[in-house]
Design an enzyme around this catalytic site. Structure first.
Site, mmCIF file in Angstrom:
data_model
loop_
_atom_site.group_PDB
_atom_site.id
_atom_site.type_symbol
_atom_site.label_atom_id
_atom_site.label_comp_id
_atom_site.label_asym_id
_atom_site.label_seq_id
_atom_site.Cartn_x
_atom_site.Cartn_y
_atom_site.Cartn_z
ATOM 1 N N SER A 2 -39.124 45.927 31.448
ATOM 2 C CA SER A 2 -39.781 44.756 31.777
ATOM 3 C C SER A 2 -39.644 45.365 30.175
ATOM 4 O O SER A 2 -39.421 44.451 29.222
ATOM 5 C CB SER A 2 -40.653 44.088 32.053
ATOM 6 N N LYS A 29 -46.605 43.272 30.719
ATOM 7 C CA LYS A 29 -45.575 42.768 31.119
ATOM 8 C C LYS A 29 -45.767 42.950 33.032
ATOM 9 O O LYS A 29 -44.910 43.148 34.099
ATOM 10 C CB LYS A 29 -44.590 43.761 31.025
ATOM 11 N N ARG A 41 -48.280 46.148 38.485
ATOM 12 C CA ARG A 41 -46.886 45.909 38.509
ATOM 13 C C ARG A 41 -46.408 46.991 39.028
ATOM 14 O O ARG A 41 -46.705 48.446 38.025
ATOM 15 C CB ARG A 41 -46.422 45.438 37.557
HETATM 16 N N1 LIG Z 1 -44.799 33.349 38.530
HETATM 17 C C1 LIG Z 1 -43.901 34.569 37.785
HETATM 18 N N2 LIG Z 1 -42.754 34.893 38.915
HETATM 19 C C2 LIG Z 1 -42.077 36.031 38.260
HETATM 20 N N3 LIG Z 1 -42.430 36.293 37.213
HETATM 21 C C3 LIG Z 1 -43.343 36.359 36.283
HETATM 22 C C4 LIG Z 1 -44.186 35.217 36.522
HETATM 23 N N4 LIG Z 1 -44.959 34.733 35.551
HETATM 24 C C5 LIG Z 1 -44.160 36.431 34.719
HETATM 25 N N5 LIG Z 1 -43.616 37.025 35.116
HETATM 26 C C6 LIG Z 1 -42.813 38.327 34.835
HETATM 27 O O1 LIG Z 1 -43.933 38.729 33.852
HETATM 28 C C7 LIG Z 1 -43.245 39.349 32.468
HETATM 29 C C8 LIG Z 1 -44.418 39.051 31.844
HETATM 30 O O2 LIG Z 1 -45.627 39.480 31.754
HETATM 31 P P1 LIG Z 1 -46.438 39.231 30.356
HETATM 32 O O3 LIG Z 1 -47.029 37.969 30.617
HETATM 33 O O4 LIG Z 1 -47.650 40.492 31.200
HETATM 34 O O5 LIG Z 1 -45.969 39.930 29.015
HETATM 35 S S1 LIG Z 1 -46.457 40.358 27.999
HETATM 36 O O6 LIG Z 1 -47.965 41.214 28.375
HETATM 37 O O7 LIG Z 1 -47.677 39.562 27.649
HETATM 38 O O8 LIG Z 1 -45.226 40.439 26.473
HETATM 39 C C9 LIG Z 1 -42.248 38.624 32.769
HETATM 40 O O9 LIG Z 1 -41.360 39.730 33.187
HETATM 41 P P2 LIG Z 1 -39.960 40.338 33.500
HETATM 42 O O10 LIG Z 1 -38.995 39.038 33.727
HETATM 43 O O11 LIG Z 1 -39.950 41.132 34.299
HETATM 44 O O12 LIG Z 1 -39.399 41.048 31.675
HETATM 45 C C10 LIG Z 1 -42.169 37.528 33.815
HETATM 46 O O13 LIG Z 1 -40.748 36.622 34.414
#
Ligand SMILES: Nc1ncnc2c1ncn2[C@@H]1O[C@H](COP(=O)(O)OS(=O)(=O)O)[C@@H](OP(=O)(O)O)[C@H]1O
Length: 392
Positions: free
Chosen positions: A185, A85, A177
């Site tokens: 998240s 996340k 993060r």
């Molecule tokens: N560009 C950008 N801007 C804002 N937020 C972003 C962005 N890229 C990834 N995210 C947020 O990162 C969270 C997903 O992380 P991961 O891809 O590592 O998730 S996972 O572990 O693969 O399931 C997930 O967080 P949450 O929305 O808080 O749940 C995504 O919304």
């Protein structure tokens, strides 16, 4: 038993012929194969030993798809090890557009997480499955590098040992993060995947949910789950010991939620730094890397330099718009969730202050708004009495 040496491709291969069973087994002769070399897997039972491989070594294996053909599979040169996340998917989607980088793919050719070693319990048994692992990383050409994106790797204490054995020169990327936000998240991610339920005693747990709560879960469910995890950790581990969070974080008990423990980054990364030189680990701060598209591309460029591939103009890729559109549409498709309760945030911020300070000590160049002052100025570990009170 006799053995003969053959030079195949760039490597000397030792083929052991067992007279009793008449089978031929081959393994790499002296030392590890060099990254970038292609090792021909002479016979199906060729025993290329995991301890002779390294990041970027490519093996020709009999192709499952092509009749009697061979395909090249490379040991990953890079692993995005976490944290869950923290924007790892975004990073993967860009890197997979690079013409010299490939990752594991689904049947439609879309990049996917491998998580091959996520549940590994035994380092040697896992490394022995190298052929299966490597076969997930096909390369079109030998100069392509492959990468593994598995955000669960960072929390499993066995995985650094497996990768050290299989790919000692592998480059590692970790995104971090604000752990408080990461935890929320993670909780909503588990809720979306029907892993959150309310038991009779009111405690919300993450695994084996028979009657899962519907998505999105409520902020009070998250509060309950956090307090349940905290109270269990304080019961099971000694909260007044200095390595309390590290033991909490490496606890791999079944059925336990670990949304809080997953945020103890310093403990997790220290295990990797015990086995890999610091130059092989790049830590990116999520909040900076997602601040704008330009910041995301700048972080991707850092990873390109780190792994040693030339810069790529992502705007020249026909797929970049598609990737960005799909990714931008995700939040609305998945549905937004309500903000976390301020009391839960306060408790989590408090829990993470000491561990965040340890992270800042371990990586003095990290610049993140949520990093507390260095551990000299803050409580070095989670405050035991606050935990006992459950933060109330
Ligand atoms: N560009 C950008 N801007 C804002 N937020 C972003 C962005 N890229 C990834 N995210 C947020 O990162 C969270 C997903 O992380 P991961 O891809 O590592 O998730 S996972 O572990 O693969 O399931 C997930 O967080 P949450 O929305 O808080 O749940 C995504 O919304």
């Amino acid at each position: 038993m006799t053995s003969i040496f053959l030079r195949i491709g760039h490597e000397q291969v030792q083929v052991i012929v067992s007279s009793r069973r008449g089978e031929a087994r081959g393994c790499l002769g002296g030392g590890r194969a060099r990254p970038g070399s292609v090792v021909t897997d002479v016979v199906a039972s060729c025993r290329v030993n995991a301890t002779r491989l390294d990041a970027g070594v490519c093996i020709e294996l009999a192709s499952r798809r092509l009749l009697r053909g061979v395909s090249i599979h490379c040991v990953p040169s890079l692993a995005v090890i976490g944290a869950m996340k923290c924007g790892t998917t975004n990073l993967m989607l860009y890197l997979a557009l690079h013409p010299r980088l490939r990752t594991s793919e689904n049947a439609l050719g879309w990049p996917v997480e491998s998580r091959f070693f996520s549940r590994a319990l035994d380092e040697i048994a896992a490394a022995d499955r190298w052929r299966e692992y490597v076969s997930r990383y096909p390369a079109r050409r030998a100069n392509e590098l492959t990468f593994d994106k598995s955000p669960n790797y960072v929390v499993n204490p066995v995985v650094p040992r497996i990768l050290r054995r299989l790919a000692p020169s592998i480059k590692l990327v970790m995104t971090v993060r604000d752990p408080t936000r990461r935890a929320y998240s993670h909780f909503q991610h588990d809720c979306r995947n029907a892993r959150i339920a309310r038991r009779g005693d009111g405690v919300v747990r993450a695994v084996g949910a028979k009657r899962p709560l519907s998505y999105p879960c409520e902020a009070r469910d998250f509060d309950d789950m956090v307090r349940a995890e905290v109270s269990r950790a304080t019961r099971v581990f000694n909260a007044s010991t200095p390595d309390f969070e590290c033991r909490w974080s490496s606890n791999r008990g079944r059925g336990d939620s670990s949304v809080v423990a997953r945020g103890f980054y310093a403990c997790q990364l220290a295990r990797w730094l015990d086995l890999f030189p610091r130059e092989q680990l790049l830590v990116l701060v999520f909040e900076k890397f997602v601040a704008s598209r330009a910041d995301t591309l700048a972080a991707v460029s850092r990873v390109e330099r780190f792994v040693g591939v030339e810069p790529f103009d992502y705007d020249s890729s026909l797929r970049v718009k598609l990737v960005e559109r799909v990714y931008a549409a995700l939040p609305s498709r998945l549905g937004a969730y309500e903000p976390m309760d301020s009391r839960t945030k306060l408790l989590l911020d408090h829990i993470y202050c000491g561990p965040n300070a340890k992270l800042a000590d371990l990586f003095p160049d990290l610049d993140a708004p949520w990093l507390c002052a260095t551990s000299k100025n803050s409580s070095a570990s989670t405050n035991a009495s606050t935990l006992r009170r459950g933060g109330r």
